[in-house]
Design a protein around this motif. Structure first.
Motif, PDB file in Angstrom:
ATOM      1  N   TYR A   5       0.834  -1.206   0.000  1.00  0.00           N
ATOM      2  CA  TYR A   5       0.000   0.000   0.000  1.00  0.00           C
ATOM      3  C   TYR A   5       0.870   1.258   0.000  1.00  0.00           C
ATOM      4  O   TYR A   5       0.503   2.274  -0.607  1.00  0.00           O
ATOM      5  N   ALA A   6       2.020   1.201   0.659  1.00  0.00           N
ATOM      6  CA  ALA A   6       2.947   2.331   0.590  1.00  0.00           C
ATOM      7  C   ALA A   6       3.437   2.522  -0.847  1.00  0.00           C
ATOM      8  O   ALA A   6       3.525   3.653  -1.348  1.00  0.00           O
TER       9      ALA A   6
ATOM     10  N   VAL B 178      -9.064   6.608   6.203  1.00  0.00           N
ATOM     11  CA  VAL B 178     -10.476   6.398   6.511  1.00  0.00           C
ATOM     12  C   VAL B 178     -10.827   4.915   6.427  1.00  0.00           C
ATOM     13  O   VAL B 178     -11.608   4.395   7.228  1.00  0.00           O
ATOM     14  N   ALA B 179     -10.236   4.219   5.464  1.00  0.00           N
ATOM     15  CA  ALA B 179     -10.497   2.781   5.298  1.00  0.00           C
ATOM     16  C   ALA B 179      -9.821   1.943   6.373  1.00  0.00           C
ATOM     17  O   ALA B 179     -10.100   0.745   6.489  1.00  0.00           O
ATOM     18  N   GLY B 180      -8.927   2.549   7.154  1.00  0.00           N
ATOM     19  CA  GLY B 180      -8.219   1.808   8.193  1.00  0.00           C
ATOM     20  C   GLY B 180      -7.174   0.860   7.656  1.00  0.00           C
ATOM     21  O   GLY B 180      -6.867  -0.167   8.276  1.00  0.00           O
ATOM     22  N   ILE B 181      -6.594   1.199   6.503  1.00  0.00           N
ATOM     23  CA  ILE B 181      -5.585   0.342   5.867  1.00  0.00           C
ATOM     24  C   ILE B 181      -4.199   0.873   6.231  1.00  0.00           C
ATOM     25  O   ILE B 181      -3.848   1.996   5.873  1.00  0.00           O
ATOM     26  N   PRO B 182      -3.385   0.084   6.923  1.00  0.00           N
ATOM     27  CA  PRO B 182      -2.048   0.558   7.305  1.00  0.00           C
ATOM     28  C   PRO B 182      -1.079   0.531   6.127  1.00  0.00           C
ATOM     29  O   PRO B 182      -1.209  -0.301   5.225  1.00  0.00           O
ATOM     30  N   TYR B 183      -0.130   1.457   6.143  1.00  0.00           N
ATOM     31  CA  TYR B 183       0.911   1.486   5.123  1.00  0.00           C
ATOM     32  C   TYR B 183       2.190   2.019   5.754  1.00  0.00           C
ATOM     33  O   TYR B 183       2.161   2.776   6.725  1.00  0.00           O
ATOM     34  N   VAL B 184       3.300   1.609   5.193  1.00  0.00           N
ATOM     35  CA  VAL B 184       4.607   1.999   5.724  1.00  0.00           C
ATOM     36  C   VAL B 184       4.840   3.484   5.480  1.00  0.00           C
ATOM     37  O   VAL B 184       4.609   3.986   4.378  1.00  0.00           O
ATOM     38  N   GLY B 185       5.299   4.179   6.504  1.00  0.00           N
ATOM     39  CA  GLY B 185       5.561   5.602   6.376  1.00  0.00           C
ATOM     40  C   GLY B 185       6.876   5.895   5.674  1.00  0.00           C
ATOM     41  O   GLY B 185       7.721   5.015   5.479  1.00  0.00           O
ATOM     42  N   ALA B 186       7.048   7.167   5.323  1.00  0.00           N
ATOM     43  CA  ALA B 186       8.229   7.577   4.555  1.00  0.00           C
ATOM     44  C   ALA B 186       9.525   7.318   5.314  1.00  0.00           C
ATOM     45  O   ALA B 186      10.520   6.874   4.725  1.00  0.00           O
ATOM     46  N   GLU B 187       9.532   7.567   6.606  1.00  0.00           N
ATOM     47  CA  GLU B 187      10.755   7.394   7.376  1.00  0.00           C
ATOM     48  C   GLU B 187      11.166   5.929   7.454  1.00  0.00           C
ATOM     49  O   GLU B 187      12.355   5.595   7.309  1.00  0.00           O
TER      50      GLU B 187
ATOM     51  N   ARG C 240      15.384   1.148   2.938  1.00  0.00           N
ATOM     52  CA  ARG C 240      15.979   1.141   1.605  1.00  0.00           C
ATOM     53  C   ARG C 240      17.328   1.829   1.580  1.00  0.00           C
ATOM     54  O   ARG C 240      18.229   1.402   0.855  1.00  0.00           O
ATOM     55  N   GLY C 241      17.461   2.895   2.360  1.00  0.00           N
ATOM     56  CA  GLY C 241      18.727   3.603   2.389  1.00  0.00           C
ATOM     57  C   GLY C 241      19.219   3.934   0.996  1.00  0.00           C
ATOM     58  O   GLY C 241      18.477   4.433   0.146  1.00  0.00           O
ATOM     59  N   ASP C 242      20.480   3.608   0.748  1.00  0.00           N
ATOM     60  CA  ASP C 242      21.096   3.875  -0.553  1.00  0.00           C
ATOM     61  C   ASP C 242      21.421   2.557  -1.252  1.00  0.00           C
ATOM     62  O   ASP C 242      22.366   2.470  -2.034  1.00  0.00           O
TER      63      ASP C 242
END
Length: 340
Positions: free
Chosen positions: A193-194, A233-242, A248-250
C-alpha cells in the motif's frame, strides 16, 4: 526450485535474468514479438556491469512447457490487467505426481497494486505478495534494462493475506543470492500500500511526462494526499516515509548507463509501446474504489484513471499533455466535487 516467470517484461525479465545469473533454473513466459525475440536471440539484460545474453527456456503458454514440476515457483509479473487471463491459463496446469498448479504450487505476485493477489487467491491455495522496488525498463523485444545499483532491487516478500513460511524464506534466499534484497515480512500488504501511494504518480507521468517540474510534483503531492486520506479512513495501514528511507537507504540507486535522465515508469512505458492497455484501474482506480466504498471523494485519482485509460485506448503519445493543462483539469475536477 525452478522459477517460471509469467510475464518476462521489465520486472519479470530483470528478476529472471538475475536468478539465472546466480545459477537458478528459470523459464520465461512471454507473448508476441517479445516471445519471438527471447526464443530466437535470448534475453538480453542490460545492467550496471554490462549487457549479458541469457538463453533460457521460453514459452508462450503452459502447454508448451508440459507437465510442471513439484518444485516449480510461478512468478506472476504481468500487468494487473493481464492477471486474470494468466491465472486462468496456468492454474489448471498439471503437476508431476498429481494435482494442478493452483492446488500445489506457490504463486508469487511481483506486480504493482494490490488486486492481483486477491484474484490469485480465488484460484491458487498458496499466494505470496511482493512489494517491487526495482527500476527496470522494457527497451525493445528481447532487451530489458535494470539501472539499480549496487542492488538491482528490493523485494519485500510474504504470504498473502499475511504471514510467512519456509517457502517464502527459500525464495527470499534465492533472490538475495541474485543481487536483490528480499526481506520476508508478515505484513507485505503494508509495504504494497505504501508502494501504491508512490505509484499514483504513474498516470501523471504517462499523461504529462516524467515528474521534473514543480507543477507536476505539486500535483502528485495532491494526488498522494487524496490517496492517504482514503487509506486512513479505510483503516488500511501502510509503511511511512521514514521507515521506507531507513529500510531502503542507498541500497538501490537509479544510475542510467548512458548518463541520461530517467524515462517514465511502467505506465509511461505501456503508452510508449502502444500496448493499448494501462494499469491505471489498479493504481488510481484502487483509490477511487476505496473512496467510493468509504464515502471519500477522489476527484484527482478519478481524473487520472480516466485520462490514462483514454490515452491507452486511443494510443496517444506518452507524456503529450502539457502539465499546465493537466493541472487545470485537476483544479476543475476538485471544484466540481466541492460544488456538488
Amino acid at each position: 526450485m525452478r522459477y517460471i516467470i509469467i510475464g518476462a517484461g521489465a520486472v519479470g525479465g530483470a528478476i529472471g535474468a538475475r536468478l539465472a545469473e546466480a545459477g537458478h533454473e528459470v523459464v520465461l513466459v512471454a507473448r508476441g514479438a517479445h516471445y519471438e525475440a527471447l526464443r530466437v536471440g535470448g534475453l538480453r539484460f542490460m545492467a550496471s556491469e554490462g549487457t549479458q545474453t541469457h538463453r533460457l527456456p521460453t514459452v508462450d503458454r503452459p502447454e508448451a512447457l508440459g507437465e510442471l514440476r513439484a518444485d516449480d515457483v510461478l512468478v506472476l509479473a504481468v500487468k494487473t490487467q493481464d492477471s486474470e487471463a494468466a491465472l486462468e491459463a496456468w492454474g489448471p496446469s498439471p503437476v508431476a505426481g498429481g494435482g494442478t498448479a493452483a492446488e500445489r504450487l506457490p504463486l508469487v505476485c511481483a506486480q504493482n497494486g494490490v488486486e492481483s493477489q486477491r484474484l490469485a487467491l480465488r484460484r491458487f491455495r498458496r499466494v505470496y505478495g511482493v512489494c517491487v522496488w526495482l527500476p527496470a525498463t522494457f527497451v525493445e523485444p528481447g532487451l530489458i534494462s535494470a539501472a539499480g545499483t549496487p542492488l538491482t532491487g528490493i523485494l519485500h516478500l510474504g504470504r498473502y493475506p499475511h504471514g510467512t513460511d519456509e517457502t517464502a524464506r527459500r525464495i527470499a534466499a534465492d533472490l538475495e543470492k541474485s543481487r536483490f534484497e528480499a526481506p520476508v515480512v508478515p505484513d507485505v500488504a503494508r509495504w504494497q500500500y505504501a508502494k501504491l501511494l508512490g505509484n499514483l504518480a504513474n498516470s501523471v507521468e504517462a499523461v504529462s511526462g516524467v515528474l521534473t517540474s514543480a507543477e507536476g510534483l505539486a500535483l502528485y503531492q495532491r494526488v498522494r494526499a487524496e490517496g492517504e486520506a482514503v487509506l486512513d479512513v479505510a483503516g488500511i495501514p501502510y509503511v511511512g516515509a521514514e521507515e521506507q528511507r531507513k529500510t531502503r537507504g542507498d541500497k538501490t540507486r537509479f544510475e542510467p548507463f548512458d548518463g541520461s535522465e530517467r524515462r517514465g515508469g511502467s505506465s509511461w512505458q505501456s503508452l510508449h509501446r502502444g500496448t493499448g492497455t494501462i494499469e491505471a484501474d489498479y493504481l488510481n482506480g484502487e483509490i477511487a474504489l476505496l473512496g467510493r466504498l468509504h464515502g471519500v471523494p477522489t476527484p484527482l485519482n478519478d481524473l487520472l484513471q480516466r485520462l490514462a485509460n483514454t490515452f491507452a485506448r486511443e494510443r496517444r503519445e506518452a507524456g503529450s499533455m502539457p502539465v499546465a493543462e493537466l493541472v487545470r483539469l485537476a483544479d476543475e475536477a476538485v471544484a466540481f466535487v466541492q460544488e456538488s
